[in-house]
Design a protein around this motif. Structure first.
Motif, PDB file in Angstrom:
ATOM      1  N   GLN A 122       0.821  -1.218   0.000  1.00 49.25           N
ATOM      2  CA  GLN A 122       0.000   0.000   0.000  1.00 49.25           C
ATOM      3  C   GLN A 122       0.854   1.266   0.000  1.00 49.25           C
ATOM      4  OE1 GLN A 122      -2.798  -0.567  -0.947  1.00 49.25           O
ATOM      5  NE2 GLN A 122      -3.321  -2.608  -0.185  1.00 49.25           N
ATOM      6  N   TRP A 386      -0.713  10.738  -3.092  1.00 46.31           N
ATOM      7  CA  TRP A 386      -1.282   9.725  -2.199  1.00 46.31           C
ATOM      8  C   TRP A 386      -0.280   9.454  -1.089  1.00 46.31           C
ATOM      9  CZ3 TRP A 386       1.606   8.870  -6.352  1.00 46.31           C
ATOM     10  CH2 TRP A 386       2.544   7.844  -6.333  1.00 46.31           C
ATOM     11  N   ASN A 387      -0.782   9.001   0.051  1.00 44.27           N
ATOM     12  CA  ASN A 387       0.108   8.694   1.183  1.00 44.27           C
ATOM     13  C   ASN A 387       0.910   9.898   1.644  1.00 44.27           C
ATOM     14  OD1 ASN A 387      -0.573   6.027   1.413  1.00 44.27           O
ATOM     15  ND2 ASN A 387       1.199   5.245   0.297  1.00 44.27           N
ATOM     16  N   SER A 414      -5.547  10.995  -3.289  1.00 43.48           N
ATOM     17  CA  SER A 414      -6.178   9.880  -2.574  1.00 43.48           C
ATOM     18  C   SER A 414      -5.943  10.094  -1.094  1.00 43.48           C
ATOM     19  CB  SER A 414      -5.551   8.567  -3.034  1.00 43.48           C
ATOM     20  OG  SER A 414      -5.875   7.541  -2.117  1.00 43.48           O
ATOM     21  N   GLU A 415      -6.981  10.186  -0.322  1.00 47.28           N
ATOM     22  CA  GLU A 415      -6.846  10.551   1.095  1.00 47.28           C
ATOM     23  C   GLU A 415      -7.941   9.931   1.962  1.00 47.28           C
ATOM     24  OE1 GLU A 415      -5.611  11.588   3.750  1.00 47.28           O
ATOM     25  OE2 GLU A 415      -3.773  12.575   3.135  1.00 47.28           O
ATOM     26  N   GLN A 416      -7.646   9.941   3.252  1.00 47.01           N
ATOM     27  CA  GLN A 416      -8.643   9.566   4.265  1.00 47.01           C
ATOM     28  C   GLN A 416      -9.364  10.806   4.792  1.00 47.01           C
ATOM     29  OE1 GLN A 416      -5.799   7.835   6.897  1.00 47.01           O
ATOM     30  NE2 GLN A 416      -5.764   5.866   5.824  1.00 47.01           N
ATOM     31  N   ALA A 431      -9.590   6.843   0.636  1.00 44.29           N
ATOM     32  CA  ALA A 431      -8.645   5.763   0.915  1.00 44.29           C
ATOM     33  C   ALA A 431      -9.034   5.018   2.198  1.00 44.29           C
ATOM     34  CB  ALA A 431      -7.240   6.328   1.064  1.00 44.29           C
ATOM     35  N   GLN A 437      -7.426  -2.855   5.114  1.00 45.34           N
ATOM     36  CA  GLN A 437      -6.640  -3.316   3.969  1.00 45.34           C
ATOM     37  C   GLN A 437      -5.607  -4.350   4.398  1.00 45.34           C
ATOM     38  OE1 GLN A 437      -5.446   0.582   2.767  1.00 45.34           O
ATOM     39  NE2 GLN A 437      -3.618   0.654   4.058  1.00 45.34           N
ATOM     40  N   ALA A 462     -14.427   3.713   0.286  1.00 45.91           N
ATOM     41  CA  ALA A 462     -12.965   3.825   0.333  1.00 45.91           C
ATOM     42  C   ALA A 462     -12.326   2.562  -0.220  1.00 45.91           C
ATOM     43  CB  ALA A 462     -12.516   4.052   1.773  1.00 45.91           C
ATOM     44  N   ASN A 465      -4.961   1.641  -1.710  1.00 47.85           N
ATOM     45  CA  ASN A 465      -4.239   2.267  -2.823  1.00 47.85           C
ATOM     46  C   ASN A 465      -4.099   1.321  -4.015  1.00 47.85           C
ATOM     47  OD1 ASN A 465      -3.927   4.574  -1.294  1.00 47.85           O
ATOM     48  ND2 ASN A 465      -1.941   3.964  -0.491  1.00 47.85           N
ATOM     49  N   LEU A 468      -7.049   1.439  -6.088  1.00 52.45           N
ATOM     50  CA  LEU A 468      -7.130   2.696  -6.841  1.00 52.45           C
ATOM     51  C   LEU A 468      -6.346   2.586  -8.143  1.00 52.45           C
ATOM     52  CD1 LEU A 468      -7.815   5.759  -7.125  1.00 52.45           C
ATOM     53  CD2 LEU A 468      -5.711   6.212  -5.840  1.00 52.45           C
TER      54      LEU A 468
END
Ligand SMILES: Nc1nc2c(c(=O)[nH]1)N[C@H]1C(S)=C(S)[C@@H](COP(=O)(O)OP(=O)(O)OC[C@H]3O[C@@H](n4cnc5c(=O)[nH]c(N)nc54)[C@H](O)[C@@H]3O)O[C@H]1N2
Ligand SMILES: Nc1nc2c(c(=O)[nH]1)N[C@H]1C(S)=C(S)[C@@H](COP(=O)(O)OP(=O)(O)OC[C@H]3O[C@@H](n4cnc5c(=O)[nH]c(N)nc54)[C@H](O)[C@@H]3O)O[C@H]1N2
Ligand code: SF4
Ligand SMILES: [Mo]
Length: 678
Positions: A122, A386-387, A414-416, A431, A437, A462, A465, A468
């Protein structure tokens, strides 16, 4: 995984970018995680998590989690979005990306991923294949760790060092530029174990951190000057013959040149550079040379200087000339991340069967510069994040903000959570968290691999990754099968020599390494000669050289105060958690710590609102008068974000994005500012 009538207990591993990679156990009732505790069986974290992750379920179930794709409806930064279906959002991305690539070529697309999760798949796996297929610009450089590794490698041929937990066998432990109790808290019991057995604990840091106040001896050099201190220590060790001639003869090269080089580095000369008294340098060197063994623990903090790699390269010479590598409890420990190579090979994720064009690389730390550079060919027209939360975590953030605000830049995040960076996205994808995950977590603070079993189903819409990247590949009409490998296949393809099912059942497994690591007991350095290089003719400076920070101009002029912006809050993990209620420090807000002398000459008293400024930005912050910092420097905690897109509190608006000497890192700790009453 075990279950009773009511509840399920699921093994996982913390994914945070933290050396501890703690094992955890989630309790799940009817599909809802109700409890998360440290796994008491985990040999390193031993049942404890930390103040952040003890409340991880609040994060997972936070009311402001992003649970649907979102399309921007207001101006960039405004945070105005409308929910969309996955199909709608993917179609928008495919359409924009297709036309950008057609007009500007694949290199107009910039991927920017960090270590929001440091799980094997991920963090980074299918993204590499997706962006290779697209022909996108390659992400290079490193916000964290590569400079430290490259520095040690300049002496040893690789960045490898001792097992950190072996410090429990030492007589003297130096925690050098690392805030163990905050950033690596599960190592602290091992430090206490050493102390209980009689060891002296030394901390060397420009800031009187919580680790410094827990030490037996605190040494407070000026930022960026440690190399001078180390050169003087070597001067004393050689002068007083506190070195291991046999080890030096057998396993090193360049010793005679080093002897000549450090001859002029008297304690008095070093004292003038680093602001540590000559007598204290004498005492430190003598204690280091006399202890059997002496252990040095360092991590990341010191790499963020223009002479960052030199710090590590020079530090690596100390245990080598004293021969302390011979002993368990001797040597130097930094990240042990690369030891996972014995069982993990993530280069499989770079393997593709389709042809990949030559692609330019762009250093991830140059984000502000590249997004605002009108001469870049091709310009960056699409950005994937992302991340990570670069608007808060990457230096020169005001420039990044200007770049993200460009109307002609298409940004996908890509986010929470709706971070300051996400607020500039055109499209946001939701995410999953680590509870939702699957992954394997290689650690950089210990030698265990962790398994992470998903404990609950993904919340809302959600996705992990990996999913995605599969969905994006599909939306782009790509057909190559390696873009679609499932998570289990990815995981199994990257691990060797480990029984994945046993890892899954137990939750963790030690890497296939000897119990006593002792990497350089009998030499065996990864250099061409197999010897440690005390001199290295491939470098600009063949011998470790002290170079004052700010020799290269970066627009700070001659401002008088050096700004450090380290991790400070026990409840933040980089920029994560800072917006969540109950994560304590939030209410207090950011502040600037200043020495009472520097405050007095500026008419600043406790709590005064002050401007902290340089030519990059200005922050208005309350002053905290503190002896945690020394005169000539100030500190602003790193990690705050406000959530309204304006990011006035982000320390990185002030920081310098200058490169480190080598290793691809960034020198944000070499920042000059001035402070005045607001
Ligand atoms: N609670 C918490 N834990 C974390 C994190 C977090 O945000 N919060 N972040 C995680 C991450 S990503 C990382 S990389 C690690 C980092 O772990 P560490 O490397 O331990 O932490 P840093 O705060 O980056 O830097 C450590 C110390 O280096 C000092 N320092 C800066 N410049 C110099 C110098 O020139 N000389 C000396 N001697 N010291 C200097 C700083 O004052 C700081 O106290 O922590 C991880 N753990
Ligand atoms: N001034 C200053 N700057 C620094 C530092 C410092 O000490 N001082 N430290 C530096 C260091 S060492 C580091 S490592 C960097 C850290 O920089 P970043 O990696 O940008 O920092 P984080 O705040 O951890 O951001 C991680 C983001 O990833 C999201 N995330 C978490 N898990 C997932 C997931 O599974 N999928 C997706 N898509 N997103 C996820 C989180 O919600 C969070 O917003 O900052 C660097 N910048
Ligand atoms: S953030 Fe670090 S200390 Fe906290 S649970 Fe995760 S790995 Fe452990
Ligand atoms: Mo980091």
């Amino acid at each position: 995984m075990t279950s009773t009538a009511q509840s399920l207990r699921v093994f996982g591993t913390c994914h945070h970018d933290c050396p501890d990679s703690c094992g955890w156990v989630a309790t799940v009732d009817d599909g809802v995680a109700v409890k998360l505790r440290g796994n008491p069986e985990h040999p390193y974290s031993r049942g404890e998590l930390c103040p952040k992750v003890n409340r991880f379920l609040d994060r997972v179930y936070a009311p402001d989690r992003l649970l649907q794709p979102m399309l921007r409806t207001g101006p960039k930064g405004s945070g105005q979005y409308a929910p969309a279906t996955w199909d709608e959002a993917l179609a928008v991305v495919a359409e924009r990306l297709g036309s950008i690539v057609a007009e500007w070529g694949g290199e107009a697309v910039l991927p920017w991923g960090s270590a929001g999760t440091q799980g094997l798949i991920q963090m980074s796996s299918l993204d590499r294949r997706f962006f290779a297929r697209l022909g996108a610009t390659r992400q290079t450089g490193s916000l964290c760790g590569a400079t430290a590794s490259a520095g040690v490698a300049a002496s040893f041929g690789s960045g490898r060092g001792a097992d950190p937990s072996d410090l429990r066998f030492a007589e003297l432990v130096i925690l050098w530029a690392t805030n163990t109790r905050l950033t690596n808290r599960h190592l602290w019991p091992f430090v206490e174990e050493a102390r209980a057995a009689g060891a002296t604990i030394v901390v060397i840091d420009p800031i009187r951190t919580i680790t410094a106040t827990s030490a037996d001896w605190f040494i407070q050099p000026l930022p960026g000057t440690d190399t001078a201190l180390m050169l003087a220590m070597m001067h004393i060790l050689i002068r007083d013959d506190l070195i291991d001639h046999d080890y030096i003869d057998r396993y090193t090269e360049g010793f005679d040149r080093l002897v000549a080089h450090v001859a002029s580095w008297t304690p008095g000369r070093a004292a003038g550079v680093c602001g540590v008294a000559a007598e204290e340098i004498e005492r430190l060197a003598t204690a280091y040379g006399a202890a059997s063994p002496a252990f040095i623990r360092t991590l990341i903090g010191a790499e963020h200087h223009e002479n960052g790699a030199t710090f590590f390269r020079t530090l690596a010479c100390l245990p080598t000339i004293t021969g302390s590598w011979r002993h368990r409890g001797g040597g130097l420990a930094r990240s042990v991340g690369t030891y996972s190579d014995v069982n993990v090979d993530d280069s499989v994720f770079d393997r593709v069967s389709f042809p990949v064009p030559e692609r330019r690389g762009i250093n991830m730390n140059h984000l502000g510069a590249v997004l605002t550079d009108p001469s870049l060919q091709p310009p960056i027209k699409a950005l994937f994040v992302w991340n990570g939360n670069p608007l808060v975590t990457v230096p020169d953030a005001a420039r990044i903000q200007a770049g993200l605000a460009r109307d002609d830049l298409f940004t996908v995040v890509s986010e929470q959570f709706l971070t300051d960076t996400a607020r500039y996205a055109d499209v946001i994808f939701p995410a999953t968290t680590q509870l939702e995950q699957v992954d394997i977590v290689p650690a950089w603070g210990h030698l265990y691999l962790g398994w992470n079993e998903p404990a609950i189903a993904p919340l809302g819409e959600a996705v992990p990754n990996t999913e995605l990247w599969r969905r994006l590949a599909n939306a782009m009409g790509f057909t190559e099968p390696e873009l679609y490998e499932d998570d289990e296949t990815l995981l199994r393809s990257a691990v060797t020599g480990i029984d994945v099912d046993e890892l899954r059942t137990r939750g963790f497994l030690r890497l296939d390494l000897p119990e006593e690591l002792l990497p350089y007991r009998d030499g065996g350095f990864a250099t061409p000669s197999g010897r440690a290089m005390l001199a290295n003719d491939d470098l600009a400076d063949a011998l470790p050289e002290y170079r004052a920070p700010l020799e290269s101009p970066h627009g700070d002029g001659l401002l008088p105060l050096r700004l450090l912006t380290p991790k400070t809050h026990t409840r933040f993990l980089n920029s994560s958690y800072s917006h969540l209620p109950g994560h304590g420090d939030r209410e207090a807000g950011p502040f600037v710590e200043i020495d009472p002398e520097d405050a007095a000459v500026r008419g600043i008293v406790e709590g005064s609102p002050v401007r902290v400024w340089n030519d990059r930005a200005e922050l208005i912050l309350p002053a905290t008068l503190s002896d945690r910092v020394r005169p000539g420097m100030v500190a602003v905690p790193f990690g705050w974000w406000r959530g309204d897109g304006d990011t006035p509190a982000t320390a990185n608006r002030l920081t310098s994005a200058t490169d480190t000497d080598w290793g691809g890192g960034v020198a944000f700790f070499d920042t000059l500012v001035d402070v005045a009453l607001a």
